[in-house]
Design an enzyme around this catalytic site. Structure first.
Site, PDB file in Angstrom:
ATOM      1  N   TRP A   1       0.842  -1.212   0.000  1.00  0.00           N
ATOM      2  CA  TRP A   1       0.000   0.000   0.000  1.00  0.00           C
ATOM      3  C   TRP A   1       0.866   1.247   0.000  1.00  0.00           C
ATOM      4  O   TRP A   1       0.405   2.327  -0.323  1.00  0.00           O
ATOM      5  CB  TRP A   1      -0.963  -0.017   1.198  1.00  0.00           C
ATOM      6  CG  TRP A   1      -0.315   0.240   2.554  1.00  0.00           C
ATOM      7  CD1 TRP A   1       0.795  -0.367   3.052  1.00  0.00           C
ATOM      8  CD2 TRP A   1      -0.750   1.161   3.547  1.00  0.00           C
ATOM      9  NE1 TRP A   1       1.080   0.101   4.313  1.00  0.00           N
ATOM     10  CE2 TRP A   1       0.145   1.046   4.651  1.00  0.00           C
ATOM     11  CE3 TRP A   1      -1.796   2.068   3.655  1.00  0.00           C
ATOM     12  CZ2 TRP A   1       0.013   1.805   5.816  1.00  0.00           C
ATOM     13  CZ3 TRP A   1      -1.927   2.829   4.819  1.00  0.00           C
ATOM     14  CH2 TRP A   1      -1.023   2.690   5.877  1.00  0.00           C
TER      15      TRP A   1
ATOM     16  N   GLU B   1       0.513  -2.865  12.766  1.00  0.00           N
ATOM     17  CA  GLU B   1       0.649  -4.331  12.684  1.00  0.00           C
ATOM     18  C   GLU B   1       0.969  -4.995  14.025  1.00  0.00           C
ATOM     19  O   GLU B   1       1.168  -6.197  14.087  1.00  0.00           O
ATOM     20  CB  GLU B   1       1.701  -4.689  11.626  1.00  0.00           C
ATOM     21  CG  GLU B   1       1.264  -4.260  10.234  1.00  0.00           C
ATOM     22  CD  GLU B   1       2.316  -4.478   9.160  1.00  0.00           C
ATOM     23  OE1 GLU B   1       3.481  -4.766   9.496  1.00  0.00           O
ATOM     24  OE2 GLU B   1       1.963  -4.340   7.968  1.00  0.00           O
TER      25      GLU B   1
HETATM   26  C1  BGC Z   1       4.736  -1.489   7.593  1.00  0.00           C
HETATM   27  C2  BGC Z   1       3.741  -1.518   6.466  1.00  0.00           C
HETATM   28  C3  BGC Z   1       4.477  -1.292   5.168  1.00  0.00           C
HETATM   29  C4  BGC Z   1       5.634  -2.253   4.998  1.00  0.00           C
HETATM   30  C5  BGC Z   1       6.454  -1.965   3.766  1.00  0.00           C
HETATM   31  C6  BGC Z   1       5.845  -2.497   7.339  1.00  0.00           C
HETATM   32  O1  BGC Z   1       6.787  -2.436   8.353  1.00  0.00           O
HETATM   33  O2  BGC Z   1       4.096  -1.785   8.818  1.00  0.00           O
HETATM   34  O3  BGC Z   1       2.748  -0.536   6.666  1.00  0.00           O
HETATM   35  O4  BGC Z   1       3.594  -1.419   4.116  1.00  0.00           O
HETATM   36  O5  BGC Z   1       6.480  -2.171   6.108  1.00  0.00           O
HETATM   37  O6  BGC Z   1       7.036  -0.714   3.845  1.00  0.00           O
END
Ligand code: BGC
Length: 782
Positions: free
Chosen positions: A342, A482
């Site tokens: 995203w 996350e």
């Molecule tokens: C983040 C995500 C992101 C991904 C790639 C992760 O650490 O939590 O939001 O899309 O890294 O950058």
């Protein structure tokens, strides 16, 4: 030394220069990322030409992935054309193998040229001046050029020189996979002083062809040579120059049987044109790009230069010609295996929408072309419509690995692919944003509408009706934060889903009015009825978003407010929060600590949906609990912080985001530039500090310049027109540099709306009482 000074005449003015003033082996890989050069089609990491033993050369071609030997498909590290090995008296000229008296490298951001000067000293105390310059052409996006000049300073000497297309490179991968080579040699040839190499990727079977040629000059006398290992006698004080030209083509753009002819033909043309003119073509292309994308911050040199660096990396990642998008680490490194998240749509594409709309369109086309794959993912999970993968590569299938190593080293299962479905609405949001910013209705009719319909359809099948409470809910979801997996009613996910469903209804109505025949044909093709569209509106209006109405607080997900609430009390050397002693990463989901902007991201995406008071309360509530363990977080906090009057922190968060890769803040810049952070810095400056918003009939600004900034100047494209904006503390001036095909352009500053003029600035003098900056400060001190 005079020769060093003379060479420095090539260097750009300070603003455009990223400089390495000495050799620090510990920073080697970080510099390789920072000094990466590219043109959207391919990118070479900024390696030292002698390739020290622990350097990580990277030659990445946009969209070229392969899976062999890896847990999941990954961007292929292709053979490396940038290398030159020189030996003097059997000693290798190199920063690890030989002593040196001086070393500097400069990346010219203005023209994408990497220059180097090193004074080596042999064990016999003889000094050798080594100077190099190289670029990856922005004009011919299949060409790269490297020039190296060597001058023995104290004595004549015999040099052994070697340069190849190095096939010994590999994908580093993760510990458990070991190194992987994703290609095998297919053809090697030589003739007419040109070397040819063709490799073939192991799984996808794509051919990658290289043609190279080497020119050697003594003074004005130049000749092209065929040998790749040379022995040359060079006098004391004499400069010998090596020029290597290389072209890289793939079987995606040329039929396999024509590949060789095209790659070699391209090289021949380049050689005929000669270095000087190739460089002029390249520099002109860069001048045009900066003419669209330059942002100047007057009065804050560090921010100005760092922003320039971030925009440089966005530009070298942009590709309007191929069926590709931009990975989380651009093409400058291997992290996240070149996958597209995203990050692309919500963080990176907006920069392109306003600077290079055709590139933004190509990035969205990348998703459109993978709608079928997204439909298949949805169907495989018993949903309807389109479910885009959390991580995407070439085919559009789900590419998220199923496990990885966590911050503390433990192996964890990755669940983002099962729950982080907000990406579906994020992509639809970008499509809608692109169309609002550009007025590109043809894109909407070509595929944007279909994408918005199919994503809405997904959400309609993803929600669950809670009959008791008469509302729709989304269970087993994950918002941007996350740390909390598998939650119910993630405010971010539900709000985005609600937006997606409603946008589909609004766009359907608009399309039926503007292009009834085409729209009805599309609806027939999708089996979509007006009844189904009406059901989207019904669902949207009843999607539950948790919160505490009395306190005007959005609850990140059901039950979040009841979690343990440890206080962040310590900051690290970058003034970023440290995990409180009473928490640990294994049990962090039981606390209110969050990884990155989540509710705050909503405040950023929907600035008109929330009242000033709601924004203030939510920003402060969540900002105090955010650990910023993702580089996506600080830039968003800067923009929203500014809106709610947290001016000092907004400046601090911007500075942090700007130096993400320049100062290696997350400790992993070695593995590639953080694309979302780079795109976020642009958005923080333009949407935050300049306060830019778009409306159906005009563009508005509510600037809030920090006291130290004298002026903020930039260009934006809006509805086909190119506007030039200059903001100072006293006034904002806007000019139409290139008019739109259709009609007049209006702009407002702090609410005062005027028609803009072509080639003459229209000035807006804000009344101080209406300035966000002032009222914000007043609010804060009250
Ligand atoms: C983040 C995500 C992101 C991904 C790639 C992760 O650490 O939590 O939001 O899309 O890294 O950058």
């Amino acid at each position: 030394m005079q020769r060093l000074e003379e060479f420095r005449k090539h260097y750009p003015p300070e603003r455009w220069m990223i400089r390495e003033g000495s050799w620090d082996p510990g920073l080697q890989k970080v510099r390789e990322t920072q000094f990466a050069q590219g043109n959207g089609r391919f990118c070479c990491r900024g390696v030292l030409e002698e390739i020290p033993y622990d350097s990580t050369p990277g030659t990445f071609i946009a969209g070229l992935y392969d899976r062999t030997g890896a847990q999941i498909t990954e961007i292929v590290n292709c053979p490396n054309p940038i290398n030159l090995r020189i030996d003097a008296y059997g000693e290798k000229l190199g920063l690890i193998s030989m002593d040196h008296l001086h070393h500097e490298r400069v990346l010219d951001l203005r023209h994408g040229v990497l220059s180097r000067q090193t004074v080596f000293r042999t064990t016999h105390k003889k000094c050798i001046l080594y100077q190099s310059r190289r670029f990856v052409s922005m004009h011919n996006r299949r060409l790269g050029v490297m020039e190296v000049r060597v001058t023995p300073l104290d004595a004549a000497m015999t040099l052994n020189v070697q340069t190849t297309i190095d096939t010994s490179v590999s994908n580093k991968g993760v510990l458990t996979e070991g190194r992987k080579i994703h290609f095998m040699p297919h053809e090697v040839g030589q003739g007419d002083n040109i070397s040819y190499l063709c490799v073939r990727t192991l799984e996808s079977g794509t051919f990658v062809a290289y043609a190279t040629s080497l020119e050697i000059c003594r003074g004005e006398r130049c000749k092209t040579v065929s040998e790749r290992a040379l022995r040359l006698r060079v006098h004391k004080g004499e400069t010998i120059t090596f020029r290597k030209f290389f072209t890289i083509h793939t079987s995606r753009s040329a039929k396999p049987h024509q590949l060789k002819r095209e790659t070699i033909g391209d090289l021949r043309r380049a050689r005929r044109r000669g270095l000087k003119r190739l460089f002029e073509d390249h520099a002109k292309a860069w001048d045009r790009l900066w003419g669209e994308a330059n942002v100047e911050i007057e009065g804050d040199h560090a921010a100005d230069q760092a922003l320039c660096f971030n925009i440089y990396h966005l530009i070298i990642a942009g590709n309007a010609e191929d069926d590709v998008s931009i990975g989380a680490r651009t093409l400058s490194g291997e992290a996240y295996r070149g996958h597209i998240f995203w990050d692309a749509e919500l963080f990176v594409t907006p920069f392109f929408m306003y600077a290079f709309p055709e590139t933004a369109r190509a990035q969205l086309m990348y998703r459109c072309r993978r709608l079928d794959a997204a439909r298949a993912i949805a169907a495989s999970k018993d949903y309807r419509g389109a479910l885009f993968p959390w991580e995407s590569a070439d085919t559009g299938e789900e590419c998220t690995p199923s496990w990885a190593r966590d911050f503390d080293g433990t192996i964890i299962r990755i669940t983002t692919l099962d729950y982080e479905h907000h990406i579906v609405a994020d992509i639809a949001f970008a499509v809608d944003h692109y169309c609002r910013a550009t007025g590109d209705w043809s894109f909407m009719m070509r595929c944007g509408l279909e994408l918005i319909f199919e994503t809405a359809r997904f959400w309609a099948s993803r929600v669950t009706l809670n009959r008791k409470r008469n509302r729709y809910e989304i269970h087993d979801a994950m918002g941007p934060d996350e740390f909390h997996e598998r939650v119910s009613n993630s405010a971010f996910t539900n709000t985005m889903a609600r937006w997606n469903l409603q946008a589909a209804c609004d766009r359907a109505r608009e399309a039926l009015a503007r292009a009834p025949v085409k729209t009805k044909a599309l609806m027939r093709r999708l089996g979509l009825t007006e009844r189904e569209i009406r059901s989207w509106h019904r669902i949207a209006s009843r999607i539950h978003v948790p919160g505490n109405a009395r306190r005007k607080l959005i609850e990140q997900f059901d039950g979040y407010f009841r979690l343990r609430d440890p206080r962040i009390t310590q900051l690290d050397e970058h003034f970023m929060p440290v995990l409180p002693a009473s928490a640990d990463y294994r049990t962090i989901s039981k606390t209110q600590l969050i990884k990155q902007a989540d509710v705050v991201m909503l405040l950023f995406l929907f600035p008109n949906r929330y009242s000033a008071e709601e924004k203030r309360r939510n920003y402060y509530y969540y900002e105090r609990r955010t650990l910023h363990k993702s580089s996506l977080s600080p830039a968003i906090h800067s923009a929203v912080g500014l809106e709610v009057g947290d001016d000092d922190k907004a400046v601090h968060y911007l500075a942090h985001a700007l130096s993400t890769d320049l100062s290696n803040i997350h400790g992993n810049a070695a593995e590639g530039v953080h694309a979302a952070s780079a795109g976020g810095t642009w958005q923080a400056v333009i949407m935050g500090f300049a306060g830019m918003r778009i409306h159906p009939d005009h563009i508005s600004f509510s600037p809030r310049l920090p006291p130290g900034w004298r002026a903020l100047k930039f260009a934006v494209r809006f509805m086909g027109a190119k506007l030039r904006v200059s903001i100072t503390h006293r006034k904002t001036s806007i000019l139409v540099e290139r008019p739109a095909a259709r009609g007049r352009v209006f702009a407002s500053v702090y609410g005062a709306k005027k028609q803009l003029k072509k080639h003459a600035y229209v000035d807006f003098h804000p009344s101080l009482s209406r300035r966000g900056g002032k009222s914000a400060r007043a609010r804060r001190s009250s």
